[in-house]
Scaffold this motif. Structure first.
Motif, mmCIF file in Angstrom:
data_model
loop_
_atom_site.group_PDB
_atom_site.id
_atom_site.type_symbol
_atom_site.label_atom_id
_atom_site.label_comp_id
_atom_site.label_asym_id
_atom_site.label_seq_id
_atom_site.Cartn_x
_atom_site.Cartn_y
_atom_site.Cartn_z
ATOM 1 N N PHE A 9 0.523 -1.183 0.355
ATOM 2 C CA PHE A 9 -0.443 0.233 -0.191
ATOM 3 C C PHE A 9 0.722 1.134 -0.266
ATOM 4 O O PHE A 9 0.323 2.248 0.843
ATOM 5 C CB PHE A 9 -0.978 -0.214 1.410
ATOM 6 C CG PHE A 9 -2.223 -0.771 1.140
ATOM 7 C CD1 PHE A 9 -2.292 -1.496 0.266
ATOM 8 C CD2 PHE A 9 -1.868 -2.151 2.181
ATOM 9 C CE1 PHE A 9 -3.341 -2.371 -0.156
ATOM 10 C CE2 PHE A 9 -2.268 -3.582 1.907
ATOM 11 C CZ PHE A 9 -3.660 -3.513 1.054
ATOM 12 N N THR A 10 1.852 1.401 -1.212
ATOM 13 C CA THR A 10 2.191 2.635 -1.261
ATOM 14 C C THR A 10 2.006 3.326 -2.496
ATOM 15 O O THR A 10 0.676 2.811 -3.050
ATOM 16 C CB THR A 10 3.687 2.231 -1.839
ATOM 17 O OG1 THR A 10 3.658 1.364 -3.131
ATOM 18 C CG2 THR A 10 4.682 1.316 -0.477
ATOM 19 N N PHE A 22 -1.368 7.972 4.151
ATOM 20 C CA PHE A 22 -1.348 7.021 4.604
ATOM 21 C C PHE A 22 -0.415 6.621 4.514
ATOM 22 O O PHE A 22 0.209 6.135 6.304
ATOM 23 C CB PHE A 22 -2.444 5.983 3.553
ATOM 24 C CG PHE A 22 -2.570 4.556 4.275
ATOM 25 C CD1 PHE A 22 -3.175 4.287 5.171
ATOM 26 C CD2 PHE A 22 -1.376 3.306 3.150
ATOM 27 C CE1 PHE A 22 -2.550 3.106 5.418
ATOM 28 C CE2 PHE A 22 -1.401 1.860 4.102
ATOM 29 C CZ PHE A 22 -2.595 1.939 5.126
ATOM 30 N N ALA A 23 0.947 6.340 4.059
ATOM 31 C CA ALA A 23 2.383 6.088 4.650
ATOM 32 C C ALA A 23 2.880 6.959 6.091
ATOM 33 O O ALA A 23 3.441 5.972 6.790
ATOM 34 C CB ALA A 23 3.092 5.871 3.431
ATOM 35 N N ALA A 24 2.009 8.260 5.910
ATOM 36 C CA ALA A 24 2.447 8.282 7.058
ATOM 37 C C ALA A 24 2.253 8.428 8.615
ATOM 38 O O ALA A 24 2.223 9.425 9.454
ATOM 39 C CB ALA A 24 2.317 9.998 7.279
ATOM 40 N N MET A 78 -6.876 5.570 2.110
ATOM 41 C CA MET A 78 -6.595 4.285 1.413
ATOM 42 C C MET A 78 -7.752 3.956 0.768
ATOM 43 O O MET A 78 -6.942 4.094 -0.834
ATOM 44 C CB MET A 78 -6.406 2.373 2.371
ATOM 45 C CG MET A 78 -5.768 2.234 3.464
ATOM 46 S SD MET A 78 -5.889 0.729 4.589
ATOM 47 C CE MET A 78 -4.684 0.163 3.072
ATOM 48 N N ASN A 79 -8.925 4.210 0.320
ATOM 49 C CA ASN A 79 -9.560 4.307 -0.224
ATOM 50 C C ASN A 79 -9.455 5.034 -1.515
ATOM 51 O O ASN A 79 -10.097 5.052 -2.944
ATOM 52 C CB ASN A 79 -11.081 4.443 0.281
ATOM 53 C CG ASN A 79 -11.784 4.191 -1.102
ATOM 54 O OD1 ASN A 79 -11.848 5.011 -1.792
ATOM 55 N ND2 ASN A 79 -12.690 3.576 -1.379
ATOM 56 N N ASP A 80 -8.948 6.669 -0.963
ATOM 57 C CA ASP A 80 -8.617 7.871 -2.427
ATOM 58 C C ASP A 80 -7.609 7.378 -2.379
ATOM 59 O O ASP A 80 -7.456 7.618 -4.496
ATOM 60 C CB ASP A 80 -8.498 8.886 -1.363
ATOM 61 C CG ASP A 80 -9.414 9.470 -1.017
ATOM 62 O OD1 ASP A 80 -10.688 9.845 -1.141
ATOM 63 O OD2 ASP A 80 -9.040 10.783 0.195
#
Lengths: 422, 265
Positions: free
Chosen positions: A6-7, A31-33, A131-133
């Motif tokens: 998920f990157t 998201f990663a942050a 995540m959806n975005d």
């Protein structure tokens, strides 16, 4: 948050027009942050969020080979879209509606596409919205022009076929002034592990009427972390409903924002937990304008070792005089080991309001059962009648009545399974 | 000819003995009326006979044509031929009378194909609006509608014995006449045996009793005919009332904490 799949790169690989690509990458970076939520946060209290292991899931890169899916749950819908593992594999729309300017299809081709996405969810409600975005492969849009009534429901069916799949369904419904539309969205998956993170955004423009029913019939190993956000403008009506039947841990958060004077919000759900599943509902009835009203009715049954959570907040803002808000949550526990949490809340900043909340968790009503038994109905059948009757009120209220019979059938199937283990 | 034989019945609720050796024999076609003061055990008797949970049977037996009812589940007692018209019929949301009776008939292996027609025909006999057939059982029914609904089920199920637990309460005069006439007719048409529990003689204007019993202190104290009901109407139950029952009923009536205070003072 570090996850190999998920990157931002994964998000970028999904492509799309430049505005969407930029949006995807920004969301993936955010998201990663971000840390995953924990049960210590109030809105995740009672949940099983601590068990979520994102390593077990990955986005699906290739379109499914087998595009065959079961027939529609509703006969002759106004439009029908089928998505498998996040890929749109089939779409049909009544030509007369298309000619009237109704749009049902890929969001990127909808009129004003770049303004649709995020038009209600201006801020992601949580990291799963991020995540959806980032990872929604094919966002879908339904746009109904001013004054147009769509008589039959629009049906969107999602199937998750591949084991370990992470799928991010995204739907935006925009009803322009005085338009009328009802949407049925169905989620199904197989028996293997999967993660479904659906987001629905609904806009009811002034005097528009929008009904939405999300039917969750996922497999027993699928997780769902979903969110529905609705915005109701002046004198409009939004009815957001859900049926939670499947899944392992399945959560739906519903935000109903009444921002225009005289707007009406209805929130209606039924759920039936069995096995070891947990069905988790969070609701926000946000009254941000005068003379708004909202009515919430959630009814659930928990059997075996299943659990349900209902927590709901009625918020009445300072300017929302004349608010009328109702919140009712009732639960039946069919087994000793089952567990239902029910937490209604009020937050009221205006005095000129009428708010009522009510919640109950109880075993099946002994008097009702005795009444039926005394007429010769065997105990298990009496239980089935009482539970089916308990849901009757919710089924009757659903904004997509075309789905009632199928849902009553699904409830009956769950009750038959309940009788089978005794 | 069927026979319901109650012998030496003792029953308790939460450790308090309510029935203390009740004996009664009812045969097909007979109408027995049980009258008695508040707290005498009339409703307990009806609940115990039907098998409502919450009662402990400490002694005695109830036989229907030799079958021991006390070891049966409530639905099995119904299948054996017992019916209870409840004093306060329970509301069952989302379940119609037709759905319920279909399941009841399926469970006994009876044909239920003509059920709707039977319901409509029986509803007409007691002037019960057929729109109630499709509504949730007893939900938002008036007192009279609930009792008509009970009578309708009795008529359709055709039990051997029916207990009428204060069928007359909540009924207007017309409904009372229609319902009691329907029960009276069943005693001739299907040989129904009736155990009617009531406070008032007016039920007996249509439902002609063969026997009138006074239930007090958990047992039948005296048995007679219609003349006994007439006498009770004049004299009341004072000679059978227990001290603790008097206290209970006086305080329930709201006359204050002192049970011996003059209520009209």
């Amino acid at each position: 948050m570090s996850s190999p799949t998920f990157t931002p790169d994964t998000a970028a690989a999904l492509g799309g027009p430049s505005w969407l690509l930029a949006r995807r990458i920004a969301a993936a970076e955010a998201f990663a942050a971000s840390p995953l939520p924990s049960k210590e946060e109030e809105v995740w209290r009672y949940s099983r969020i601590g068990e979520l292991d994102l390593e077990r899931y990955a986005t699906v890169a290739e379109a499914p080979a087998d595009r065959h899916v079961a027939a529609s749950s509703v006969a002759s819908p106004a439009a029908r879209l089928v998505l498998v593992d996040g890929f749109l594999v089939d779409s049909e729309i009544d030509p007369a509606l298309a000619a009237a300017g109704v749009y049902v299809g890929r969001l990127i081709h909808a009129p004003g596409a770049d303004l649709l996405l995020g038009s209600v969810m201006t801020e992601p409600t949580d990291v799963f919205a991020l995540m959806n975005d980032a990872f929604a492969r094919e966002p879908i849009a339904i746009v109904v022009p001013r004054g147009v009534t769509v008589e039959r429901p629009v049906v969107i069916e999602h199937h998750v076929a591949r084991g370990g799949a992470a799928v991010f369904p995204r739907l935006v419904v925009l009803a322009h002034d005085d338009a009328d539309v009802r949407v049925l969205e169905v989620f199904r998956s197989g028996e293997s592990t999967a993660l479904v993170v659906p987001i629905v955004e609904i806009v009811a423009s002034p005097t528009a009427r929008v009904g939405y029913l999300g039917v969750q019939q996922l497999g027993a190993s699928t997780w769902q972390l979903g969110s529905v956000v609705a915005r109701a403008e002046a004198s409009s009506t939004v009815h957001v409903s859900a049926a939670g039947l499947g899944g392992d841990y399945a959560r739906v958060r519903t935000d109903c924002r009444l921002i225009g004077r005289g707007a009406t919000g209805m929130l209606t759900s039924l759920y039936f937990g069995s096995g070891e599943q947990m069905l988790d509902f969070r609701t926000f009835q946000d009254h941000a304008a005068p003379d708004t009203s909202s009515t919430l009715l959630f009814k659930g049954v928990v059997d075996d070792k299943s659990a349900s959570v209902y927590t709901g907040l009625i918020r009445v803002r300072k300017n929302a005089r004349g608010t009328n808000a109702l919140q009712t949550n009732r639960n039946i526990k069919l087994s000793e080991q089952a567990w239902a949490e029910s937490v209604p809340n009020l937050e009221i900043e205006n005095n000129d309001v009428r708010c009522k909340h009510e919640s109950a968790v109880s075993p099946i009503d002994a008097d009702q059962r005795f009444y039926l038994e005394s007429r010769g109905v065997p105990p298990q059948v009496a239980e089935r009648l009482v539970v089916a009757g308990f849901f009757d009120e919710v089924l009757a209220r659903l904004p997509v009545p075309e789905a009632r019979v199928a849902l009553a059938g699904s409830i009956a199937a769950k009750l038959d399974a309940h009788e089978g283990v005794r | 000819m069927s026979e319901l034989v109650i012998s030496g019945l003792h029953a308790s609720v939460r450790g308090k003995e309510i029935l203390r050796g009740l004996d009664l024999v009812i045969r097909s076609g007979e109408v027995h009326v049980i009258m008695g003061p508040n707290g005498a055990g009339k409703s307990t008797l009806s609940h115990v006979l039907m098998g409502k949970p919450g009662y402990e049977i400490t002694a005695g037996s109830v036989l229907l044509d030799g079958v021991d009812l006390l070891v049966l589940e409530p639905h099995e007692r119904a299948h054996a031929g017992l019916f209870l018209a409840m004093q306060y019929p329970t509301e069952v949301p989302g379940v119609s009378i037709e759905e319920m009776l279909t399941e009841a008939l399926v469970a006994t292996g009876h044909p239920h194909g003509g059920l709707r027609a039977r319901l409509e025909a029986e509803a007409e006999r007691i002037e019960f609006d057929t729109r109630f057939l499709d509504r949730s059982l007893n939900v938002d029914f008036s007192g009279g509608e609930k009792k008509r609904n009970e009578t309708l089920q009795l008529a359709v199920l055709q039990p051997k014995f029916a207990i009428l637990d204060e069928l007359d309460s909540g009924l207007d005069v017309d409904a009372l006449r229609l319902c009691s006439r329907r029960v009276e007719a069943a005693t001739h048409e299907t040989g129904l045996g009736v155990l009617a529990i009531t406070h008032y003689k007016r039920l007996l204007d249509e439902l002609r009793p063969d026997f009138v019993h006074v239930l007090a202190k958990g047992a039948i104290q005296v048995t007679g005919g219609l003349e006994l009901a007439e006498e009770l109407e004049r004299t009341g139950y004072s000679q059978w009332i227990e001290r603790d029952t008097v206290e209970t009923s006086v305080s329930i009536a709201g006359f204050g904490d002192d049970p011996f205070a003059d209520p009209f003072a």
